[in-house]
Motif scaffolding. Structure first.
Motif, PDB file in Angstrom:
ATOM      1  N   LYS A  21      -3.143  -1.089   6.702  1.00 59.29           N
ATOM      2  CA  LYS A  21      -3.156   0.335   7.424  1.00 59.29           C
ATOM      3  C   LYS A  21      -4.062   0.287   8.822  1.00 59.29           C
ATOM      4  CE  LYS A  21      -2.080   3.100   3.519  1.00 59.29           C
ATOM      5  NZ  LYS A  21      -2.628   4.040   2.504  1.00 59.29           N
TER       6      LYS A  21
ATOM      7  N   LEU B  13       0.843  -1.138   0.026  1.00 65.92           N
ATOM      8  CA  LEU B  13       0.061   0.134  -0.050  1.00 65.92           C
ATOM      9  C   LEU B  13       1.067   1.063  -0.199  1.00 65.92           C
ATOM     10  CD1 LEU B  13      -2.778  -0.851   2.622  1.00 65.92           C
ATOM     11  CD2 LEU B  13      -3.184  -0.977   0.393  1.00 65.92           C
TER      12      LEU B  13
ATOM     13  N   ASN C 119      -7.270  -2.151   2.325  1.00 68.89           N
ATOM     14  CA  ASN C 119      -6.420  -1.230   3.152  1.00 68.89           C
ATOM     15  C   ASN C 119      -6.239  -1.889   4.729  1.00 68.89           C
ATOM     16  OD1 ASN C 119      -5.865   1.261   1.737  1.00 68.89           O
ATOM     17  ND2 ASN C 119      -8.071   1.454   1.916  1.00 68.89           N
TER      18      ASN C 119
ATOM     19  N   GLY D 151     -10.564   2.057   4.808  1.00 65.87           N
ATOM     20  CA  GLY D 151      -9.637   3.363   4.416  1.00 65.87           C
ATOM     21  C   GLY D 151      -9.947   4.401   5.502  1.00 65.87           C
TER      22      GLY D 151
END
Ligand code: AN7
Length: 403
Positions: free
Chosen positions: A302, A30, A299, A233
């Motif tokens: 993250k 990412l 995502n 996200g």
């Protein structure tokens, strides 16, 4: 703004900020936007509360952004919900008050501005609904062609209505969101269309401003920040925002991030519970909160980092818990949210019950989308109203004496 780069979170490689890439060409990791965080005080910020008040934290060149005045959403104190959940204080950051009714607008003002900066003529996304509603509006504002790829039959009516009316080319595919996202990633590379799903790190730069607003509105960093997770996200973006405010010297603390998933679509929670280092996708995700009906969130690395490094929390909530919280948010506090948003609040009650939050805890819940997004869910949960002849006696009987 100096030293703006795209940095791979996997291998650390860096790329120019004008490269049109959505993952690291070397390792597939990412990407994140990295830049020199300004050392600044709150007094030096100017303009109304909203995304563009934080211009010095938004590393793009354009002087004139594509904007609908997004952000600047209310932070409501909700004492009745706090009592219900058994925590000291519960606040709702009401993202339904954004121009298209969801937090996605914070990301799209950045993402579409970047698309224009890069000279793109067309933009695209896959979506469970809100991303497409938001992108359609911002693409219209910018004069770009917009393609949205939706999982057929699984997008709430309000969101579909928005994409259609804003003039997007809407394509429904017989598959779920994860399949739609794979398709649009292939399509964007093959056809040269700028991709605006949250794998695009520029979007997250806009979404991080929610953290800045919470710090300003509350006057401090909250102990907990509860967020519903779908493609993951938003939790990642908000965490980046809190870290940047700390790095800039504006705040001294960081919140504990609480990621909440719907029980039928909870690969990230499962991974964290198992203490695993790799995500196992849920092949057939299912929940009435269609916004977060996602089985393979791009995502996840993250989000996992946000939760682990903030000493955060994670849990699932059932559809029944989501509906019950949605009704209470609406009836006790007057705030209308869509089901996915209610997951953030349902999660607080669960965390307090399980002793992960205490009677002393303070939590901000991010309520990501507006009630009107999904009217069909409301009717199925609340039922239709009674219908009667237009007659005063009849209506008086039903209402009863209120003197
Ligand atoms: C109301 O629109 O993924 O964890 O395609 O609409 O950042 O994905 C929507 C997600 C929470 C989850 N609440 O945020 C889409 C889409 C609402 C949402 C989420 C979504 P992410």
């Amino acid at each position: 703004m100096s030293d703006v780069k795209l940095r791979c979170l996997g291998c650390g490689s860096t790329y120019g900020s004008d490269e049109v890439i959505y993952s690291c060409p070397k390792c597939g990791g990412l990407l994140e936007v990295s830049y020199e965080i300004p050392e600044i005080s709150l007094k030096e910020l100017s303009g109304a509360l909203g995304v563009w008040r934080y211009r010095s934290f938004l590393p793009i060149r354009s002087k004139v952004p594509v904007t609908l005045d997004e952000g600047g959403t209310p932070l409501y104190s909700c004492p009745k919900l706090a009592k219900w959940a058994r925590v000291k204080a519960l606040y709702i950051k009401y993202e339904g008050a954004n121009p298209t009714g969801s937090f996605k607008d914070r990301g799209m003002t950045l993402g579409v501005t970047k698309a224009v900066e890069l000279g793109s003529k067309a933009v695209a996304c896959a979506s469970t609904g809100n991303t497409s509603a938001s992108l359609s509006a911002y693409a219209a504002r910018a004069g770009l062609v917009c393609y949205v790829i939706l999982p057929a039959g699984k997008v709430a009516m309000g969101k579909l209505a928005q994409a259609l009316m804003h003039g997007a080319k809407v394509i429904s595919v017989k598959g779920n969101f994860d399949e739609a996202l794979n398709l649009v990633m292939g399509l964007s590379i093959k056809m040269g269309i700028y991709l605006l799903n949250s794998i695009n790190p520029w979007r997250l730069e806009g979404q991080k401003t929610l953290a800045f607003e919470v710090v300003e509105q509350l006057g401090r960093v909250p102990e907990f920040l509860s967020v519903p997770m779908g493609n993951c996200g938003n939790i990642s973006a908000i965490w980046k925002g809190f870290k940047e405010f700390k790095e800039s010297g504006i705040s001294e603390e960081l919140p504990r991030m609480y990621g909440v998933q719907a029980a039928g679509a909870s690969p990230v929670v499962k991974m964290l519970r198992d203490g695993s280092e790799k995500l196992t996708p849920v092949v057939q995700p299912e929940t009435l909160a269609t916004a977060i009906r996602i089985g393979n969130p791009v995502n996840w690395p993250k989000a996992v980092d946000a939760i682990r490094s903030s000493n955060g929390l994670f849990d699932t909530v059932t559809d029944e818990e989501i509906i019950s919280a949605q009704r209470l948010i609406a009836c006790l506090e007057g705030i209308g949210v869509e089901p996915a948003s209610a997951a953030a609040v349902a999660g607080v009650k669960k965390a307090a019950e399980n002793g992960k939050m205490s009677a002393d805890s303070e939590v901000v819940c991010v309520c990501t989308g507006h009630l009107l997004k999904d009217p069909e869910e409301v009717i199925s949960v609340c039922g239709r109203p009674v219908e009667i002849p237009a007659d005063l006696n009849r209506i008086s009987e039903i209402v009863g004496d209120q003197k």
